[in-house]
Every structure is written in structure tokens, then in C-alpha cells.
Design an enzyme around this catalytic site. Sequence first.
Site, PDB file in Angstrom:
ATOM      1  N   SER B 655       0.815  -1.209   0.000  1.00 27.71           N
ATOM      2  CA  SER B 655       0.000   0.000   0.000  1.00 27.71           C
ATOM      3  C   SER B 655       0.858   1.272   0.000  1.00 27.71           C
ATOM      4  O   SER B 655       0.330   2.357  -0.180  1.00 27.71           O
ATOM      5  CB  SER B 655      -0.947   0.008   1.200  1.00 27.71           C
ATOM      6  OG  SER B 655      -0.223   0.169   2.391  1.00 27.71           O
ATOM      7  N   LYS B 698      -6.144   4.672   7.935  1.00 31.58           N
ATOM      8  CA  LYS B 698      -4.995   5.437   7.447  1.00 31.58           C
ATOM      9  C   LYS B 698      -5.332   6.927   7.373  1.00 31.58           C
ATOM     10  O   LYS B 698      -4.538   7.787   7.788  1.00 31.58           O
ATOM     11  CB  LYS B 698      -4.575   4.911   6.076  1.00 31.58           C
ATOM     12  CG  LYS B 698      -3.847   3.573   6.183  1.00 31.58           C
ATOM     13  CD  LYS B 698      -3.603   2.967   4.833  1.00 31.58           C
ATOM     14  CE  LYS B 698      -2.820   1.663   4.977  1.00 31.58           C
ATOM     15  NZ  LYS B 698      -2.728   0.939   3.708  1.00 31.58           N
TER      16      LYS B 698
END
Lengths: 265, 812
Positions: B655, B698
Site C-alpha cells: 500500500s 490510514k
Amino acid sequence: MRPEAHSNETRILVALDASPSSMDSLEMAVNLAARMRAQLETLFIEDINLLRLAALPFAAELDRSSGEARSMSEAGITSALQAHVEKLRQRLDWFREHRKIQYSLRTVRGDYLTEAMHADSDILFIYTSKRISMGEATDPSRSAAMRAARRRVSSIFTVYSVGDRSGKSLRLAVEFADNLGTELVIVLPAASDEVLESYQTDVAKQLGKRTNVRFKIANTDFAITASEIDKNGCCLLVLPKHGDQFDRAEINALRSLHCPLVLVG
Amino acid sequence: MPKLTALKAEQLYRKCSLSEIPFETSDQVTDYESVVGQDRALEAIHFGTRIRGEGYNVFALGPAGTGKHSVVRHILESEAENKPTPADWCYVYNFKTPHKPNALQLPPGRGSSFRKDMEQLTEDLNSVIPAAFETEDYQAQIDKLGQDLATRRDKALNQLADEAREKGVQLVHTPSGFAFAPLDEKEEVIRPEEYEKLSDSEKKRLESTVAKLQKKFQRLMRQFPNWQKENREKIKETDRNIARLAVENLIGAIKDNNSDLSEVTDFLSSVEEDIVEHVRDFRGEQETNVLFGGGGQSRAAALQRYKVNLIVDHGIKNSAPVVYQDLPTHSNLMGRAEYQSQMGTLVTDFTLIKSGDLHRANGGYLILDARHLLTQPFAWESLKRALRSREVRIEPLERSLGLISTVSLEPEPIPFDAKVVLLGDRMLYYLLNQFDPEFKDLFKVAADFDDTLDRSPDNCESFARLIAGMAHKQSLRSIDNTGVARLIEHGARIAGDADKLSTHIREVSDVLEEANYWAGEHQSSIITRQHVQEAIDGKISRLDRVRAHIYEAIARGTIAIDTEGERVGQINGLSVIDLGDFAFGQPSRITATTRLGDGKVIDIERETELGGRIHSKGVLILSNFLASRYAIKHPLSLSASLVFEQSYGMVDGDSASLAELCTLLSALSDSPINQSFAVTGSINQLGKVQAIGGVNQKIEGFFDVCKAKGFTNNQGVLIPSSNVKHLMLREDIVEAAINGKFSVYSVESVDQAIEILTGVEAGVRAEDGEFPRGSLNDKVEQYLISLAELRRRFSGKDAEADDQNEGGEYET
């Protein structure tokens, strides 16, 4: 039950020998002595015939359980009889302690019936049968109470005729019957109906309202009477004592009986 | 390339409309849902429970907390309603082989009455048999037998005595036996002196006569034991007859009650025979205590044999059993034979057999937790054996392990016909499937529980009813539609997808329970959205110690994260720290350096073995992207290093590959990156941005750091476009987005991302193959060409130098 007629002056004698059957009468004699608070005289008779036999060179004793033959000797028999007496003494000691009786033990050597009949007593317990027996064959697992109950099934017999001793004998038979809770069979050896009627009247007076009593009309011949008694099953025969000896016919008749005998003097 | 705009508030959080909730408060609901979605799993369970074939047991697989147990139990209980009540089972004494107790099957409910009957029988035997043997009739029979024997013996003896007498010999008693005594004419025992006078021949005759008689006597005596034996047999037979008379009525009555059950009547016949055979044991005349084998027995031990150990009693139930065992040990499953201490020895008998779950579930359903089952020694093997052989065999584990060496039992196995449903996670299912060859044959039906379900109107309504049902079932306060809506939204957040709902019912249930607590704290009779939110926040608050420490370290500058300004070759990446119950996002600084090299991008995480394989894959992809985009006509003469600054643990996942590529491009193009942004997303070789996991955490992580360091009103996060549908962000972030304090951008390509981050146009290669002059891509390409030229030059000098060093060994 405690009889009123008796006193501690009464002499009760039980005559014993080495045969197992003779011991059957000991317990009855002990019970009676305890009830009457009388002294029990025990007469052990070392059978002269046994000693004679032991002296024979080929004499052999056959074991009661295995049948094994063992040679006999006079000394051996004497020793065995002494051991028997010692066991008897121990048993009597036990009775003295637990049944609270006084006893005396005397040993004589001679013929069983002769010695017993000559002994001085008011009440004599003897065992006359010469029938050979292996003893009881009951189930060993059965309780003592059950064995006692079985014994009670047999009746007590007495033979009634005229005379004071007959009355005493009847009263003692009644006492035994009451004590054991068993049937009393009164044998009436009457020669005629009149005699029978008079016997019945006398007996009825002495029995009062007792119910567990049965009468049996018998022949005056005692041998026949004894045979009848044995057939019916008898646990005790109570007879009036009419002398120091039985005649041969009477002895033979008594020997056919398979129960203890009480002679009342 | 058109300028990207930040995502709108409604894209950041999909609220649940109150119109989707079919009630205002949960107490209006009567038709609760017990399960939502899971159609595939439910169909599989129904199929598995109804199909009759062998091995069609069910493995319900799925993550914990999805309500597998309650769903399975609910289905099985409703299925059980339509199934007949199975038989009662009991163990009884085996008269032929005592250590192998027999199993008896009785119709449901008959077991307890049979047991009572047998208990009554044993009580009756205590009094009836002794009474029967105390009767006058019995006494008379035994007396007669005794007298018969005595008479028989005496008769034989007296016959011998008569025979002896005829020969002038008398059989007399001695103190310990008998003797044959020769008589004289007076019928008295012959005197020794007279005997001596006899002639030798007379003496011999006498001796011979006595010897013969003795032999006859001995022969007779040898017959007596046989006569006694015959007598004992007769007494035994009498005892048997008496006992039979005493018990036949008692047992006959029980037989009549069970005349339709041949096994039971056979057992009763055996009991009758045993009582008759061992009647002395009931008369209290023997008091030994031997449990098994021959020999006499105490009355209590004898009576013990006729007891009934009812191990499965379905009583008055009208359905098949559904059994769940939380502790599936070998003995809990298969049953056991317990022991008791007797005179220092451990002994057992059939009355000490205890049933297992397989016995209790027989004819119905057994639910087991696969993990618990597999962690119990021998439990899994025992279960498989039972399923394979279709019988339950009680096998003491301690005996097979050799831990006990005493008399034990081998109870007759009981036929087993039940469906077993295992509950477990997917990993266990796949491991068993792969490594246990029997598993496939024994558990043919997989009921796979989904983690999520579509957030459709129908499912939302069902979910609402499920929540109402939870409130009702757990006796909580009523919950209103705002509270339910918030729980549905929370369900979507747990699922990590705005268009899905989590099937982790336990987590929703926990929040509801805690919301009920908060409602109580606020003296509210109803649970509302506010209480649900408090419950969610409270749970996070209880668990966020680690997060708080990390954010504090960032705020204090211990962990270097810039949230404003511009830097070349530096970017804010985002990762997720998962603590099990709680996960949060953590910004990480990623830096890139470049220099002349041979085309390799060095992943420092990998070099130091702190990077996982997926992360390494991401770095390789981005290096290939660089080569394919910028080094078409020349070699990629670059050496670059990428590093997660201040990262001391494992880094995995791809990611961060978008962030890594962006910072590398920044370094190559010497274009500074705006540190107000954080970036997440993975890329492919073509520079397209792909979805990642944990997007909500996140974004929230960077938001919290910005908040701690102070908002600049132009901060935000770049995420893959394909992750927009997963957004279920916190309310404060949504509010900040509305107020323009914080933005979330969705990007589809690296070019879109780098433009936002650097403010420089990325540039698209024109037909002539060149990027627009001054564009970011052009800068990168020019830099790489310069590196290639540099390398070529260096390579030429090296060759010349080499030639000189070789001293003309080669011709040019």
C-alpha cells in the site's frame, strides 16, 4: 416358666457315654436344672464293652468321616474317653457360667444302662438307643434359629398310668412341652374303657385348659407303644421310673427309640 | 490533465437513513431476525442436516463472532422439532461376561420407568426372598431332605449293623467313630480272655468276619459324600424352586411392562435365572465382597447386578436432542467408566459408566468447536472413529495409555446415528481438508459463513430487526432508530466498506450492550445514537494507549513527520497497526535518494530483512515502472534507495508503493513534495493506482497527526479511487472536510498523485515520444538520460583504462 412343684432338693442326673447321641439329653437336663435351680449331676459311663473290644488283637476303630480303620488299644480308648470327659467338663463349665447352674461330674466304668439305672436320682436323663447314626444331616448353611425351630416340630411324649410317679412324670412332660412350645402327646395304655376313662379324668385335672395336647390310646405292651412313639417323631420321652431295672423287653423297646428319655422317680 | 477535486462529505461517510429502519424503537418489533444474510451457509446447514447419506456431517466455517454457533443451534433446534425423539439407552449387567456390560435400547421415556421397576425389584428381593425361605413349607421341605439323608445313611448303617449282628458282631460307637465288636452268647462284647480260649480257626473266622464288615463299612462310607452331594443338589433345587416362585411374579410384572422389547425381556429372564442361581446371596448368609467372578457375594453386591444404569434418558421430550459441548475431551465425548476405591484398589462396574455427548446427541445433533476438539488429546480421533464405525464405544483413555492397570470394562458399543456440526475458522477447515484424509469423507458439507453482506435496503431492515432482537434477548433497553442506524453504520465500518455490513454480530452486540450501559449512565430509558457513539468511542478510548503514545511522539517531533512545507524525495506514507481489537493508521516518513547506478532500486527494508515479500514486490513493480516509462531508449543507469524512516519493525504490504514511487519521482525530478499530504495506494507496472486495505484507519491516522500538529487548512490524504466506496470515516473528519480543513483525494494514476503532491504538471508523452518540456515526467526522463550518459562515459573510460592495463594483449 418356673415349676412350683419342684424344689432345689430335686436331684437331676444325666447319664452320658461316648456316643454322640447321648449328648442330646445334656442340654435338656441343663435347661431343666436351670429352671428348677437344682444341682445337675453328670454321670459319665466309660462303656466296659468298648474297653473289652479295644483289648482284642484285631480291634479297629473306623473314622466317622472317612471310614479309615485305625487299630484300637485299651490305653488309646481310655485316653480318648478321658479326653471326652475333659471336653464334657469344659462344656459344663460353660453352662455353669452362662446358665448359672451347679454341677457335679462323676465317671464310672461299666454298662451304660445298668450304671445309669442304679444311680440315685429324682429325674434321670438317659439315651437308650443303640441305633447307629451318623448324626444330623441338615443343611450346614441354615441358621441356629431355624434348626431350633425344626426340633420344635417333634412332639414330647409321656406315658400315663396310675400312681404318684405317673403324675410327676406328666407334670414334667407338660413343663417341657410348655418350655419348648411343642405338642404334648400323652399315651394312655389302657386295658379297658373304664381304665381309659379314669386316666383321662386324672389327666384332665392336671392339664387344666392346655390346648396343645393330644391323647393316644395305646396297648399296654410297652414295646408296641415305644415303636409307635418313634414312628410319630419324638424329641423327648418322659416316663415314670418304676424300679432300678427294665426288663429285657423294655430295654429292647427303649433301644428302638431314637430320642432322649427322662425317667421321673 | 484536469485538476482533481477533494471528495465530498457524502463520499467520506455513508449515513444510514432512518427510513431504512422499519421501526422507531425496538420494542415495537415482534418478528426478530436471528440471522442476516448467510444464505449460502444456511442452505448448506439445512442440506447437511436433512440429507441421510453417510459422512454428511457439517463443518460451519467462518470467522469467530459471526454468530455461527447461534445460527447453527437455531437451525438444528428447529430441525430437531420435526425429528422423532430417539431411544433411551441403558447399561445392564452381562451375566455371561461381567466385564462387558450390555447396552439396552428402550423407547423414549421408558428407560426411567424400567430403571424404577428394577430398583423396586431389588428392594423387594431384600424382603421377599428371605421371607420365602422362612416359611414353614420351605422348612419342612429342607428338614425332610435332611431327614431323608440321615435316614438313608442310618438305614444303610443299621442294615450293616443288622448283618453284623447276624454274624455275632455288633457295630458300636467309639469316641471318634465306629467299631465292629464280636459278641459272646450273652450278646456282650467278647472278653479278651474268652477270645484267647477260642481255637485258631475260630479266631481267624472272627477276624475275617470283622475285616469283611469293616471293608463293607468303608465302601458304604465312600458312598456318603455322593449321597450328601445329591442331597445338596436337592436342597439347591428346592431353593431354586422357592426363589423362582418368589421372584417370578415380581419379574413377570416387569416383563409384562416391556413385553414389546425382546432384549429387555431376555435380560429379565437372565435376572430371574441369576437370582434363582444365587439365591443364597439374598439370604444374608454369606458376606464376602467380590465384585466379579465366582464366589459368594454380599447381598448389596448381588443386588447391584440387577440395577439399570440409564445413561440416556429422553424423558418426556418430543424432539431430537441438540447437544453442544464446550469442552470436547475424549471422555466427555465418548463417555467413561469411573472407578471407586475399595480396600485400596480401584474397581468399577457397569453402574459407574457415564454417558458422553455422543450418547446424548444420538438420534439428533452434536455441535462442537473444531479448535477445542482438535486441542483435546484423542478427541478428534475418537469422534472420527465413531462417525466411521457408526457406533459409540466407551474406551477408557487411561487404559489405552497404560496409565491404569486394574479391572476395567468393555461396555457393548451403542449404534450411533447423529449429525455432527463442527464450528471453526476457515484456516482449520482448509488445513483439515488438506492434511486429514478422512475429513473429506466424514464432513462432506461445508457451511461457509460470509464476513460481510450487501448493505441493501432489505439487509438493512433485517439487520435492524436483528439488533432489536439482541436488545430483547439480552434484556436491554429499547433502542431507537437513530441508535440502530448508527449501529448499521458501525457495521459498515467494521466491514471496511460503505456498501457492506459486517456479519461479526458479536462486535455489534458488544457495542449494543455498552450503549445500554451508557444509556443507563445518562438515565435514559432508551438507547440512542449518542449512546452508541459513546460506546464506540469508549471502546476506542480504552484501547488506544499505543496510538496515543505514537501520536504524542509525532507531535513532539520524536517521530519525524512533516505536515506542512515541501521536501524533495520525502513523502508521508500511511500504514496500519493492528492490535487485534483495535487498528489505527500511522503516518511514516518515506524518503528516496538517487545516484548513478545500474538500474536497481534498493529497498532498504528488504536489505535489512525488515520488509515483507509483498512490500518487496511493490518496490520491484515501481522500479519496472520507472524503466518502462523513462528508459525506453537508454539503459536505466540509476541507483535509488527507498526507506521507511524511523521504522524498526516489519513493513509489509504494497500500500506504500504509490508513495514510494512519488517520492522517487520527486527525487529524480528534483520536485519538492507538499508535506501537507499523506499518500496510500499500490501501483501496477503501468502506473495505475490500486485499492489497499485499512483506508479509513490510514486517513484517520493522518488526520489525527495533523490535528495534533495543527491544521493548515490544506492538509489531506490521497487514496486510490477504488477505495472511495470503502470510506466510512469518523464524524470529525467528515466535518473537517465540510469546513475545508482536511481533504481526501482519490487518484487513479501516479501522474494524478504526483501533480497534487508537487503542483507540477506530470506531462503526457507526445506523438514525437517526448514529454512536454518542463513537465515532471520530462524532468525525470532528462535526469535519467543524464545518468545514462554519465554511465556510458564512465564505462568508456574504464574500458580505455582496462586496455592500457592489459598492455596490448587485444587488438582494436
